[in-house]
Design an enzyme around this catalytic site. Sequence first.
Site, PDB file in Angstrom:
ATOM      1  N   HIS A 191     -12.563   2.682   0.579  1.00 34.50           N
ATOM      2  CA  HIS A 191     -12.826   1.906   1.444  1.00 34.50           C
ATOM      3  C   HIS A 191     -13.588   0.508   0.977  1.00 34.50           C
ATOM      4  O   HIS A 191     -13.775   0.123   1.948  1.00 34.50           O
ATOM      5  CB  HIS A 191     -13.874   2.154   3.042  1.00 34.50           C
ATOM      6  CG  HIS A 191     -13.043   3.153   3.141  1.00 34.50           C
ATOM      7  ND1 HIS A 191     -13.909   5.033   4.543  1.00 34.50           N
ATOM      8  CD2 HIS A 191     -11.205   3.447   3.884  1.00 34.50           C
ATOM      9  CE1 HIS A 191     -12.350   5.340   4.881  1.00 34.50           C
ATOM     10  NE2 HIS A 191     -11.328   5.069   4.350  1.00 34.50           N
ATOM     11  N   ASN A 246       1.012  -1.078   0.378  1.00 31.88           N
ATOM     12  CA  ASN A 246       0.252   0.128  -0.300  1.00 31.88           C
ATOM     13  C   ASN A 246       1.055   1.290   0.246  1.00 31.88           C
ATOM     14  O   ASN A 246       1.565   1.764   1.234  1.00 31.88           O
ATOM     15  CB  ASN A 246      -0.697  -0.010   1.109  1.00 31.88           C
ATOM     16  CG  ASN A 246      -2.130   0.980   1.381  1.00 31.88           C
ATOM     17  OD1 ASN A 246      -1.855   2.278   0.375  1.00 31.88           O
ATOM     18  ND2 ASN A 246      -2.763   1.729   2.605  1.00 31.88           N
ATOM     19  N   ARG A 306      -2.827  -2.152  -3.068  1.00 30.61           N
ATOM     20  CA  ARG A 306      -3.825  -1.433  -3.466  1.00 30.61           C
ATOM     21  C   ARG A 306      -4.031  -0.157  -4.187  1.00 30.61           C
ATOM     22  O   ARG A 306      -2.978   0.507  -3.935  1.00 30.61           O
ATOM     23  CB  ARG A 306      -3.954  -0.707  -1.370  1.00 30.61           C
ATOM     24  CG  ARG A 306      -5.302   0.411  -1.261  1.00 30.61           C
ATOM     25  CD  ARG A 306      -5.370   1.125  -0.007  1.00 30.61           C
ATOM     26  NE  ARG A 306      -6.265   1.172  -0.223  1.00 30.61           N
ATOM     27  CZ  ARG A 306      -6.470   3.020   0.432  1.00 30.61           C
ATOM     28  NH1 ARG A 306      -5.133   3.265   1.464  1.00 30.61           N
ATOM     29  NH2 ARG A 306      -6.978   3.545   1.017  1.00 30.61           N
TER      30      ARG A 306
END
Length: 400
Positions: free
Chosen positions: A177, A10, A88
């Site tokens: 999210h 990430n 991500r």
Amino acid sequence: MATRNILVLNCGSSSLKFALLSQPHSTPLLAGQAERLAGPQATLYWWQAANIRQRRELPGADHRAALQALLPLIEAACGESLHGIGHRVVHGGEQFTQSCLIDARTLAAIRETVPLAPLHNPANLLGIETALALFPDLPQVAVFDTAFHQSMPEHAYRYAIPERFYREHGVRRYGFHGTSHRYIGRRAAEITGLSPGDSCWLSAHLGNGCSTCAIVDGQSRDTSMGLTPLEGLVMGTRSGDVDPNLHSHLARTLGWSLTEIDHLLNSESGLLGLSGLSNDMRNLERERARGHRQATLAIEVFCYRLAKSLAALFCALPRLDGAIFTGGIGENSPLVRARTVAHMGLLGLAIDETANARCVGGVSGAINAPGHPRLLVIPSNEEQQIALDTLALLDASAPR
């Protein structure tokens, strides 16, 4: 099936979070982050199963140097056997409705979404390009925060502005999210013995960034964030919903530029702006206990706006099988959960105080009062979801 190890990355503009996950293990073999990259104070932190935090100074290191410094740790932790990398990616626009293997077309499509996420996607791309250079022979997967919400119906994602702005510029609600909401929706079904494909949940991901989601049969039907992660709930430093004409008002009355107003709403508002103290809920709860008026107000506004958002999302559900709290605040603040649910008594929700107090520090469970709709606390695990997506795509692409 043989054990497979997946590295999850990430990447931020000056940071790199990582987790090495292995199929037989419920916790990462290795996890940590590199911070303040490209600066004199760049530092790599990591911890393993024993949870002993270690650090190494990397003055001036960029993302590539940080990953190179990680290589010996990764090889030692997984026995030099790494099978794939999951990344991500914050924004996938309308092009990506699910995770995908990274190739030249994927990279080009992610670059096209940079105008929609100028603070996040360039950093995500940097992490992908760095990992591709260091691990050219490994399959790599992009997992998009927005993909889960591509199942929203048009009446939920369109803004009431002229059509051309959507058609020509992609101005619509995307939501974020998504990886967390998808994970906890599935976990909630597993915990309660329901089928993920036949269950209906309200989920609240509460951290420095916050969002809610209506999940129907494993799909997002609506969510609180919009074109950007600024829309919706009160957050750590983000305002959430404000009057859309606030920009014009501040420009007229104070002479502020768009850049100044954006900075105000994204970095100086939310819990920090309301309290004048901190964006950390733990600090605010301590100050509330001491009678600090602004800290108390910040918490009350946060909880009331959260309750309003959850109540509004009832419109997207055919029924309610339960509401879920997750994220750093959602998992660890009995006060926030209790104050939020107290605003929702008309909907039949009620807290069991003993169970609520018990669910902190990674403890999951039901916190609803007996005879009332389910209220669950479930720790999120976005890294595990990214690893699962990566494994699924590896399986799908394997020769038959």
